[in-house]
Scaffold this active site. Structure first.
Site, PDB file in Angstrom:
ATOM      1  CB  SER A 250      22.019   5.749 -19.339  1.00  0.00           C
ATOM      2  OG  SER A 250      21.973   6.560 -18.252  1.00  0.00           O
TER       3      SER A 250
ATOM      4  CD  GLN B  95      19.683   8.545 -14.088  1.00  0.00           C
ATOM      5  OE1 GLN B  95      19.762   7.373 -13.863  1.00  0.00           O
ATOM      6  NE2 GLN B  95      18.207   9.132 -13.718  1.00  0.00           N
TER       7      GLN B  95
ATOM      8  CG  ASP C  22      12.013  10.391 -17.983  1.00  0.00           C
ATOM      9  OD1 ASP C  22      12.388   9.393 -17.832  1.00  0.00           O
ATOM     10  OD2 ASP C  22      12.735  11.403 -17.572  1.00  0.00           O
TER      11      ASP C  22
ATOM     12  CE  LYS D 229      14.226   5.097 -17.792  1.00  0.00           C
ATOM     13  NZ  LYS D 229      15.545   5.910 -17.978  1.00  0.00           N
TER      14      LYS D 229
HETATM   15  C1  S3P Z   1      17.618  11.509 -16.317  1.00  0.00           C
HETATM   16  C2  S3P Z   1      17.917  10.625 -17.268  1.00  0.00           C
HETATM   17  C3  S3P Z   1      17.048   9.531 -17.794  1.00  0.00           C
HETATM   18  C4  S3P Z   1      15.674   9.600 -17.439  1.00  0.00           C
HETATM   19  C5  S3P Z   1      15.697  10.241 -15.985  1.00  0.00           C
HETATM   20  C6  S3P Z   1      16.528  11.231 -15.825  1.00  0.00           C
HETATM   21  C7  S3P Z   1      18.777  12.518 -16.020  1.00  0.00           C
HETATM   22  O1  S3P Z   1      17.487   8.201 -17.366  1.00  0.00           O
HETATM   23  O2  S3P Z   1      14.899   8.612 -17.699  1.00  0.00           O
HETATM   24  O3  S3P Z   1      14.069  10.141 -15.423  1.00  0.00           O
HETATM   25  O4  S3P Z   1      18.601  13.526 -15.270  1.00  0.00           O
HETATM   26  O5  S3P Z   1      19.925  12.045 -16.387  1.00  0.00           O
HETATM   27  P1  S3P Z   1      18.558   7.229 -17.774  1.00  0.00           P
HETATM   28  O6  S3P Z   1      19.875   7.994 -17.912  1.00  0.00           O
HETATM   29  O7  S3P Z   1      18.917   6.043 -16.858  1.00  0.00           O
HETATM   30  O8  S3P Z   1      18.125   6.901 -19.296  1.00  0.00           O
END
Ligand code: S3P
Length: 436
Positions: free
Chosen positions: A170, A172, A322, A349
């Site tokens: 992830s 994030q 995504d 999500k």
């Molecule tokens: C994102 C990371 C992804 C993605 C989200 C945007 C980001 O999520 O699905 O739309 O900008 O870091 P995850 O980190 O939970 O996989």
């Protein structure tokens, strides 16, 4: 005459998707540049920043912390003047944006004041412990107000470094701890099961910070971060590959024409969808147009294709997480079966995308099912017809809007407003390129 030999009832003209579009600025990069700029002292000016509801959530929350950010408006440059953050006077509402919530938690962990974060009903259902557990290990105190999710209050303070292996790939989670290391002036080492998008790493390297990437391990030594050492910056945000994927799909499903998408981000951690499309017999031509702040960009050119199903492996998933809604829609128009392996993350999500995708594909007459953590879609030739429940999820709405451009289709969406989250001009762009 129509694609797949289908009779077209409403409109006998072949669908031609053509023209030139510059897709909106990248959402992930916009959030990150706003946030990092907010920590600096010299102004940062951004061209082509995303101005959607999610980007505005990040800007709004940062303004509540004392950062000056000019209005996010289409075709206007955005100017960010950071400075020391102060305690917010009210709750930080992250709207629908998981990236705002998780990255802000990371950046707030080292700030010595409490901040309460919340979000809309969708965001309040999304897990936050994957981030807060790590920030707690680093020394922040997190007060939950009802389980694993928002609202919650973070009490920041002095942090210690950590080294950890993340069970999920992830970006994030990874970005949140990198921000905590940066603002807390400590060292973190993160190992992911597979490489997630690396925009934060590229930006930190661009700012001259000591970030080391070896395989799927990232290490940042935040001790050297001096906000006033970074000079004023002028940056361009590349076009969002995730938003571009919807237009690419409309061009692939058309009967004629050629579509050009300008200045799209082609960072390899985001272009898994192009690699999968190549395996599906869809040739998307790219022409490199340069690099900004370590992010490569290209013009993409695409036309109709006769698609075939493929197998999307667990390792492929982080680089196209995504794009699964739009790839699933394309799979439903391909020869044979497509299997998306180990896509359990889709359940957390903006909606439960895993069950919603399967249910909506079936609702329009396609064949799809969830098998454990896999999504299996079988291609069909009958025109898609039926009502789609978007659950307010922007990417479900856009994916099925694209499916509705297939000749003979009649796809009704439960709502269209959610496109404001990431791509406000989506329907206008779809119309402009001739998809209908
Ligand atoms: C994102 C990371 C992804 C993605 C989200 C945007 C980001 O999520 O699905 O739309 O900008 O870091 P995850 O980190 O939970 O996989």
């Amino acid at each position: 005459m129509a694609r797949g030999g289908l009779a077209v009832e409403e409109d006998a003209r072949p669908v031609r998707v053509e023209g030139v579009v510059r897709p909106p600025g990248d959402k992930s990069i916009t959030h990150r540049v706003l946030l990092l700029s907010a920590l600096l002292r010299a102004p940062v000016v951004l061209a082509h920043a995303l101005t959607s509801a999610d980007a505005r959530s990040s800007a709004r929350v940062l303004r509540q912390l004392g950062v000056a950010i000019s209005p996010l408006a289409t075709r206007r440059r955005v100017r960010v003047t950071g400075g020391p953050w102060h305690a917010p006077k009210s709750v930080l509402n992250c709207g629908n944006s998981g990236t705002t919530a998780r990255l802000m938690l990371g950046a707030l962990a080292a700030h010595p004041f409490p901040a309460r974060l919340t979000g809309d009903a969708s965001l309040r259902r999304r897990p936050m412990r994957r981030v807060t557990d790590l920030l707690t290990r680093m020394g922040a105190r997190v007060e939950e107000h009802g389980g694993d999710g928002l609202p919650l209050t973070i009490h920041g303070g002095a942090l210690n470094g950590i080294q950890f292996e993340s069970p999920v790939a992830s970006a994030q989670v990874k970005s949140a701890v990198l921000l905590a290391a940066l603002t807390g002036r400590v060292t973190v080492t993160v190992t992911e099961p597979a490489r997630s998008r690396d925009h934060m790493e590229r930006l930190l390297r661009f700012l001259g910070l000591p970030i080391d990437v070896t395989g799927t391990t990232v290490r940042l030594e935040g001790q050297g971060f001096r906000p006033s050492d970074v000079p004023p910056l002028d940056l361009e945000v590349p076009g969002d590959p995730s938003s571009s994927a919807f237009l690419v799909a409309a061009a692939l499903l058309a009967e004629g024409g050629e579509l050009k998408l300008e200045r799209v981000g082609v960072n390899p951690t985001r272009t898994g969808y192009l690699r999968v499309l190549a395996r599906m017999d869809a040739a998307v031509h790219r022409e490199a147009v340069g690099e900004v702040a370590g992010e490569p960009m290209a013009d993409l050119v695409v036309g109709p294709a006769d698609l075939r199903g493929t197998d999307v492996s667990a390792e492929d998933i982080p680089s196209l997480i995504d794009e699964i809604p739009v790839l699933a829609v394309l799979a439903s128009r391909s020869h044979g079966e497509t299997r998306f392996r180990s896509v359990g993350e889709l359940r957390v999500k903006e909606s439960d995308r895993l069950s919603l995708l399967a249910a909506n594909l079936r609702a329009v007459g396609a064949r799809a099912e969830v098998q454990g953590d896999d999504l299996v879609v079988e291609g069909r030739r009958n025109p898609p017809r039926g009502r789609v429940e978007t659950a307010g999820d922007h990417r479900i709405a856009m994916a099925f809007a694209v499916l509705g451009t297939v000749p003979g289709a009649a796809v009704a969406l439960s709502e269209r407003r959610s496109v404001q989250i990431s791509y406000p001009s989506f329907f206008a762009d779809l119309e402009r390129i001739g998809a209908r």
